[in-house]
Design a protein around this motif. Structure first.
Motif, mmCIF file in Angstrom:
data_model
loop_
_atom_site.group_PDB
_atom_site.id
_atom_site.type_symbol
_atom_site.label_atom_id
_atom_site.label_comp_id
_atom_site.label_asym_id
_atom_site.label_seq_id
_atom_site.Cartn_x
_atom_site.Cartn_y
_atom_site.Cartn_z
ATOM 1 N N SER A 93 23.376 -11.502 -40.409
ATOM 2 C CA SER A 93 24.623 -12.173 -40.767
ATOM 3 C C SER A 93 25.795 -11.186 -40.848
ATOM 4 O O SER A 93 26.906 -11.483 -40.391
ATOM 5 C CB SER A 93 24.387 -12.950 -42.065
ATOM 6 N N ASP A 94 25.541 -9.985 -41.391
ATOM 7 C CA ASP A 94 26.604 -8.970 -41.467
ATOM 8 C C ASP A 94 27.071 -8.554 -40.074
ATOM 9 O O ASP A 94 28.276 -8.395 -39.832
ATOM 10 C CB ASP A 94 26.106 -7.724 -42.213
ATOM 11 N N ILE A 95 26.119 -8.358 -39.166
ATOM 12 C CA ILE A 95 26.495 -7.960 -37.807
ATOM 13 C C ILE A 95 27.157 -9.133 -37.083
ATOM 14 O O ILE A 95 28.198 -8.979 -36.441
ATOM 15 C CB ILE A 95 25.264 -7.445 -37.022
ATOM 16 N N GLY A 96 26.559 -10.316 -37.226
ATOM 17 C CA GLY A 96 27.109 -11.504 -36.561
ATOM 18 C C GLY A 96 28.553 -11.773 -36.963
ATOM 19 O O GLY A 96 29.372 -12.184 -36.132
ATOM 20 N N SER A 97 28.880 -11.506 -38.211
ATOM 21 C CA SER A 97 30.253 -11.773 -38.643
ATOM 22 C C SER A 97 31.238 -10.798 -37.982
ATOM 23 O O SER A 97 32.390 -11.140 -37.739
ATOM 24 C CB SER A 97 30.363 -11.710 -40.172
ATOM 25 N N ARG A 98 30.745 -9.569 -37.637
ATOM 26 C CA ARG A 98 31.610 -8.623 -36.914
ATOM 27 C C ARG A 98 31.844 -9.113 -35.487
ATOM 28 O O ARG A 98 32.917 -8.912 -34.925
ATOM 29 C CB ARG A 98 30.998 -7.228 -36.861
ATOM 30 N N CYS A 99 30.819 -9.704 -34.883
ATOM 31 C CA CYS A 99 30.982 -10.266 -33.531
ATOM 32 C C CYS A 99 32.008 -11.399 -33.580
ATOM 33 O O CYS A 99 32.943 -11.440 -32.777
ATOM 34 C CB CYS A 99 29.652 -10.832 -33.001
ATOM 35 N N SER A 100 31.812 -12.297 -34.542
ATOM 36 C CA SER A 100 32.682 -13.477 -34.601
ATOM 37 C C SER A 100 34.133 -13.101 -34.877
ATOM 38 O O SER A 100 35.049 -13.746 -34.372
ATOM 39 C CB SER A 100 32.223 -14.428 -35.708
ATOM 40 N N ALA A 101 34.326 -12.065 -35.693
ATOM 41 C CA ALA A 101 35.697 -11.684 -36.038
ATOM 42 C C ALA A 101 36.479 -11.351 -34.770
ATOM 43 O O ALA A 101 37.608 -11.807 -34.572
ATOM 44 C CB ALA A 101 35.673 -10.488 -36.990
ATOM 45 N N CYS A 102 35.863 -10.563 -33.879
ATOM 46 C CA CYS A 102 36.564 -10.201 -32.645
ATOM 47 C C CYS A 102 36.708 -11.415 -31.734
ATOM 48 O O CYS A 102 37.754 -11.618 -31.133
ATOM 49 C CB CYS A 102 35.831 -9.075 -31.921
ATOM 50 N N HIS A 103 35.662 -12.216 -31.654
ATOM 51 C CA HIS A 103 35.730 -13.404 -30.776
ATOM 52 C C HIS A 103 36.846 -14.343 -31.199
ATOM 53 O O HIS A 103 37.493 -14.953 -30.362
ATOM 54 C CB HIS A 103 34.390 -14.150 -30.785
ATOM 55 N N ARG A 104 37.048 -14.455 -32.511
ATOM 56 C CA ARG A 104 38.094 -15.357 -33.010
ATOM 57 C C ARG A 104 39.450 -14.986 -32.393
ATOM 58 O O ARG A 104 40.237 -15.836 -32.030
ATOM 59 C CB ARG A 104 38.158 -15.245 -34.537
ATOM 60 N N ASP A 105 39.703 -13.677 -32.237
ATOM 61 C CA ASP A 105 41.007 -13.242 -31.740
ATOM 62 C C ASP A 105 41.061 -13.029 -30.223
ATOM 63 O O ASP A 105 42.122 -13.137 -29.630
ATOM 64 C CB ASP A 105 41.407 -11.916 -32.407
ATOM 65 N N TYR A 106 39.917 -12.669 -29.617
ATOM 66 C CA TYR A 106 40.007 -12.168 -28.236
ATOM 67 C C TYR A 106 39.232 -12.951 -27.192
ATOM 68 O O TYR A 106 39.384 -12.724 -26.015
ATOM 69 C CB TYR A 106 39.550 -10.713 -28.176
ATOM 70 N N ARG A 107 38.380 -13.857 -27.624
ATOM 71 C CA ARG A 107 37.541 -14.505 -26.627
ATOM 72 C C ARG A 107 38.239 -15.740 -26.070
ATOM 73 O O ARG A 107 38.860 -16.465 -26.810
ATOM 74 C CB ARG A 107 36.216 -14.891 -27.268
#
Ligand code: HEC
Length: 130
Positions: free
Chosen positions: A116-130
């Motif tokens: 969950s800690d790692i997944g939230s880092r993925c999602s944070a970037c996706h929210r802005d850049y994907r």
């Protein structure tokens, strides 16, 4: 007749040009999408391990090491995105993986927290850049 040949030639050049452009675009996105897909695979495997109740520390460590190496490829995979926020997201992911590698969980509830800690880092970037 000459006009017909000119039209056919024009069409052929258009088709070839489109094919070349599409091919170039596909090649350009193969690396970034590949990096993301393989990271997804490893994170997904860690998540699946928690569901299956098989949270072997050695397996998790190998997955985390792969994720760590792939995260180093994020910046080179997106040469077009040259901005500090994007870099911060990458660094934040790498730090989180390092924290997890420093104490690789050997039980499923701790591994769940890591996912969950790692997944939230993925999602944070996706929210802005994907
Ligand atoms: C620093 C930013 C950033 C981080 C961190 C990041 N991603 Fe991505 N991700 C992107 C961008 C940008 C795209 C869109 C790429 C594209 O469509 O070409 C993307 C796309 C994806 C895709 C879709 C790929 C495709 O074929 O369209 C997956 C899956 C993915 N990311 C998984 C992950 C996972 C898993 C993590 C964390 C371990 C992660 N990403 C971390 C920026 C990031």
């Amino acid at each position: 007749m000459r006009i017909a040949i000119a039209i056919l030639l024009g069409l052929a050049i258009g088709v070839i040009g489109t094919a070349m452009t599409l091919n170039a675009l596909r090649q350009a996105s193969a690396f970034p999408r590949g990096v993301m897909a393989v990271m997804q695979h490893h994170l997904g495997s860690l998540r699946q391990a928690t569901r299956d109740g098989r949270c072997d520390a050695g397996d998790s460590q190998r997955r985390l090491q792969s994720l760590r190496m792939l995260a180093e490829d994020i910046a080179p995979a997106f040469p077009g995105i040259d901005d500090p926020v994007f870099r911060d997201y990458t660094v934040s992911l790498i730090r989180q993986i390092d924290v997890s590698l420093a104490a690789v969980p050997d039980d499923c509830s701790a591994l769940e927290a890591v996912v969950s800690d790692i997944g939230s880092r993925c999602s944070a970037c996706h929210r802005d850049y994907r």
